[in-house]
Scaffold this active site. Sequence first.
Site, PDB file in Angstrom:
ATOM      1  N   LYS A 247      11.854 -13.213  32.375  1.00  0.00           N
ATOM      2  CA  LYS A 247      10.631 -12.976  33.152  1.00  0.00           C
ATOM      3  C   LYS A 247       9.683 -14.146  32.913  1.00  0.00           C
ATOM      4  O   LYS A 247       9.210 -14.369  31.795  1.00  0.00           O
ATOM      5  CB  LYS A 247       9.966 -11.672  32.727  1.00  0.00           C
ATOM      6  CG  LYS A 247       8.640 -11.387  33.417  1.00  0.00           C
ATOM      7  CD  LYS A 247       8.793 -11.124  34.908  1.00  0.00           C
ATOM      8  CE  LYS A 247       9.310  -9.732  35.167  1.00  0.00           C
ATOM      9  NZ  LYS A 247       9.380  -9.448  36.635  1.00  0.00           N
TER      10      LYS A 247
ATOM     11  N   HIS B 138      16.588  -3.938  40.839  1.00  0.00           N
ATOM     12  CA  HIS B 138      15.330  -4.218  40.153  1.00  0.00           C
ATOM     13  C   HIS B 138      15.019  -3.107  39.154  1.00  0.00           C
ATOM     14  O   HIS B 138      15.454  -1.971  39.304  1.00  0.00           O
ATOM     15  CB  HIS B 138      14.217  -4.321  41.194  1.00  0.00           C
ATOM     16  CG  HIS B 138      12.841  -4.343  40.640  1.00  0.00           C
ATOM     17  ND1 HIS B 138      12.015  -3.233  40.650  1.00  0.00           N
ATOM     18  CD2 HIS B 138      12.125  -5.328  40.061  1.00  0.00           C
ATOM     19  CE1 HIS B 138      10.856  -3.549  40.122  1.00  0.00           C
ATOM     20  NE2 HIS B 138      10.898  -4.813  39.745  1.00  0.00           N
TER      21      HIS B 138
END
Length: 423
Positions: A194, A321
């Site tokens: 991330k 996701h």
Amino acid sequence: MYVEANPVTHVTVTPVAFPDAPLLNAAGVHQPWALRTIVQVHCGDELVGLGETYGDAPHLALVQRAAAALSGVDPFDLAGVRRRVAEAIGAVDAPDRHGLTGGSTPAKTLLRVYAPFEVACLDLQGHIAGRPVCDILGGRVRDAVPFSAYLFYKWAGHPGGEPDEYGEALDPDGIVAQARALVDRYGFTSIKLKGGVFAPEEEVEAIRALRAAFPDHPLRLDPNCAWTVETSLRVAEETEGLLEYLEDPTATIPGMAAVAAKATMPLATNMCVVNFADVPEAVALGAVGVVLADHHYWGGLRASALMAGICDTWGIGVSMHSNSHLGISLAAMTHLGAALPNLTYAADTHTPWQLGADVLHTPLSFVDGAVPVPEGPGLGVRIDPDKLARMSEDYARIDIRERDDTTYMRSVQPDFPTRRPRW
């Protein structure tokens, strides 16, 4: 033989909270507690279907309103369930505050509210038919669903709190150490970082360090639209040959298309293609090579499977996701992944970051980076009433009612910028 189904008698909606790690992202940092909502759809005296969704107060209020309208519905009548949900909530838009799952509309809000009830009804259908949910979705094509190690820049612990077991990760060495911990513990065979937290060149260095430490693991980078098109193109050039895909480097379908036209790796998204209306433009412009399904806001498991079929038609890859979630969501993702012929990439999951917190009697396990399809009918999982009660008590005790990464970050860094793109 025709299977007779008892109608839904009532629906129980339980907001819960569980500790969350200080994970950094483009919007700020995770708060000390994550919020979820557990849905139990009761059918007769004993059958209960399970669903899980977001726990933010505006969303919770809509889920509670919809739940009150479902008594008497047939759990096999998913069209009827959706109509009742739509009538109960009306044309309302309840966007998420953290802004990491794309734009919001009344249509998307309806899908988000409907999704946990659809999953719970599919769970009920499986119990009534004596078959797992993946069979209800068309049959399994794999017995275990692969997930990726989901890395985050993070603080050692929340301000004023003790460090968690993963410790600090604010540079390439910290990211590599975090990856080793996750890969060693869970057996993940792919890795996602991330991004959108530090300057792009620093995050590229982290990717290079990961490639050196894990030469055989596919790598991904997701800055959540923190970059301009120009910066995205530069990063794509600098990471050529290093990334399996680059996820949401920049905002909008045209912006992604401008990057995709020159990038050598596929671009993935869970922010610009977030409903079926986005697909035609994305396909026409060649904006994305991978769509990350999320049944929580695509409208459930069947809608996600439909989206995957559309992607297959246009040669677009599929993954899933993730957001902070518990075991009911992981079970639903696993059944979906088991039934998707074109799940071309390992799915995301936040499960390792929950540090064992769950509402399930027997939490699901990872074997060599994959979750085996749960045994038994429906989702194959059941709630532990004591765990659910404790997490409900935690929810009642804390003062967090909406996820707000930015405000929490500004309590530590008052000048934290909200603009995106940032670089």
